[in-house]
Design a protein around this motif. Structure first.
Motif, PDB file in Angstrom:
ATOM      1  N   GLU A 135       1.026  14.259  71.716  1.00 38.92           N
ATOM      2  CA  GLU A 135       0.790  15.321  70.749  1.00 38.92           C
ATOM      3  C   GLU A 135      -0.627  15.252  70.181  1.00 38.92           C
ATOM      4  N   LYS A 136      -1.249  16.431  70.014  1.00 36.34           N
ATOM      5  CA  LYS A 136      -2.629  16.506  69.529  1.00 36.34           C
ATOM      6  C   LYS A 136      -2.774  15.917  68.128  1.00 36.34           C
ATOM      7  N   ALA A 137      -1.774  16.154  67.287  1.00 34.39           N
ATOM      8  CA  ALA A 137      -1.845  15.646  65.914  1.00 34.39           C
ATOM      9  C   ALA A 137      -1.867  14.123  65.915  1.00 34.39           C
ATOM     10  N   HIS A 138      -1.085  13.524  66.795  1.00 34.98           N
ATOM     11  CA  HIS A 138      -1.072  12.063  66.893  1.00 34.98           C
ATOM     12  C   HIS A 138      -2.400  11.538  67.423  1.00 34.98           C
ATOM     13  N   LYS A 139      -2.993  12.256  68.372  1.00 32.24           N
ATOM     14  CA  LYS A 139      -4.281  11.833  68.935  1.00 32.24           C
ATOM     15  C   LYS A 139      -5.374  11.890  67.872  1.00 32.24           C
ATOM     16  N   LYS A 140      -5.331  12.936  67.052  1.00 26.71           N
ATOM     17  CA  LYS A 140      -6.328  13.065  65.988  1.00 26.71           C
ATOM     18  C   LYS A 140      -6.226  11.905  65.008  1.00 26.71           C
ATOM     19  N   ALA A 141      -5.006  11.554  64.647  1.00 20.44           N
ATOM     20  CA  ALA A 141      -4.793  10.435  63.726  1.00 20.44           C
ATOM     21  C   ALA A 141      -5.214   9.110  64.366  1.00 20.44           C
TER      22      ALA A 141
END
Length: 288
Positions: A219-225
C-alpha cells in the motif's frame, strides 16, 4: 527488512582480503581467551549449560530468534540459500563455513495460535535439516523454546531469544556471530562478505554493521510512512555523526555482526524485552 552488503566503521571489504580464500583451510576451534572463559563461566545463558548437539557448528553463525513466523520464515531461508549459492560460486563448493541457528520461542502466556504456528515451523525445519540443510554447505541448528517446560516467562522477549541463539553459537565454537531477524531477506553478497569479515578478523575483537532497507509494502500509505521512518533513522544518525558522537550508528538487531571475542568482551547480548539491539550496539561501540 532487506540486508545489504556488510560494512563496518573503519573497515570495508577489499579485493585482496579474499585472495585465495577458497583455498584457505577453515580453522578448527581456537584456544579460549581469558575473556571467553570468563563469559562462558559467568554469563552464558543458564538454560544452555547442559545442552549438547551432535551437528557441528561452522565458524560463521547466523543467529535468528523466531516466533509465530510460519510460513513466512521460509522466504528468509530462501534468501540465505541464494546468498550461500552466490558465495560458493566465488569460494568453491567445498567451502563449509556457514551455520544457521534458529531459536524458536513462545511465552507461557502466548495464545495457542502462536504455539501451534511454532509447532508447524519446527516440523518443517526438522525436515529441512535432513534435506536442504544436510551439512553439505550449511548446517541448520534448531533450539526449541516453544514447548511445555521451556516456554519463556511473561517478562521475557526477543532479547532473551537473541541471547540464547548467540550464546549457543558462541558455546559451540562459532567465530563470527551474525544477528538476523526471521523476516529479513539478505542480499546475494551477504554471506560472501561475511566470509571476508571472518577471514580478516576471526582472531580479533571486531564488529560490523550491514546496510539495510525495508521491504516494499503493497500500500502507498505504508510506503510513505516507511520512507519517512527510514529518512528519520538516517538523518538522526548523520546528526550524531556531525557532532562527533561515537554512538551515531543506527541500532537494528539484524544488522549487527561481531567476532566471538568482541561478543564476550562487550558482555554479550542482554535480555531486554525491547531495545536489546540498541544496548548491545552501545557495548560494542565502547570496545577499544
Amino acid at each position: 527488512m532487506e540486508k545489504k552488503e556488510l560494512r563496518e566503521l573503519g573497515w570495508r571489504a577489499e579485493k585482496h582480503d579474499l585472495e585465495n580464500l577458497s583455498s584457505k583451510k577453515i580453522l578448527s576451534k581456537k584456544p579460549l581467551s581469558k575473556a571467553m572463559r570468563k563469559y562462558l563461566e559467568k554469563k552464558l545463558e543458564p538454560s544452555l549449560l547442559n545442552c549438547d548437539e551432535k551437528t557441528p557448528m561452522r565458524p560463521i553463525a547466523l543467529c535468528i530468534p523466531v516466533s509465530y513466523e510460519y510460513p513466512h520464515f521460509f522466504r528468509t531461508l530462501r534468501s540465505i540459500h541464494l546468498s550461500a549459492m552466490k558465495a560458493l560460486s566465488y569460494l568453491g563448493e567445498n567451502y563449509q563455513a556457514f551455520s544457521i541457528l534458529c531459536c524458536i520461542n513462545a511465552k507461557e502466556n502466548d495464545a495457542l495460535e502462536v504455539k501451534e504456528n511454532n509447532a508447524k515451523l519446527l516440523h518443517e525445519l526438522r525436515r529441512l535439516q535432513k534435506t536442504e540443510f544436510d551439512g553439505s554447505f550449511m548446517n541448520l541448528h534448531i533450539l526449541d523454546y516453544s514447548h511445555e517446560g521451556a516456554y519463556f516467562k511473561k517478562k521475557d522477549g526477543v532479547g532473551l531469544a537473541r541471547k540464547i541463539a548467540l550464546d549457543w553459537a558462541l558455546k559451540s565454537g562459532a567465530e563470527v556471530l551474525a544477528s538476523l531477524d526471521a523476516d529479513c531477506l539478505v542480499s546475494e553478497n551477504y554471506l560472501y562478505t561475511l566470509a571476508l569479515f571472518y577471514q580478516k578478523y576471526k582472531n580479533k575483537s571486531k564488529w560490523a554493521l550491514c546496510g539495510f532497507s525495508h521491504q516494499e509494502p503493497a500500500e502507498k500509505a505504508h510506503k510513505k510512512a516507511m520512507d519517512a521512518y527510514e529518512t528519520y533513522l538516517h538523518e538522526h544518525s548523520q546528526f550524531l555523526f556531525d557532532i562527533a558522537s561515537p554512538y551515531y550508528p543506527v541500532a537494528l538487531g539484524p544488522t549487527i555482526i561481531c567476532t566471538s571475542e568482541a561478543y564476550v568482551r562487550s558482555g554479550g547480548m542482554n535480555k531486554k524485552i525491547a531495545g536489546e539491539d540498541f544496548y548491545f550496539l552501545q557495548s560494542l561501540i565502547k570496545l577499544k
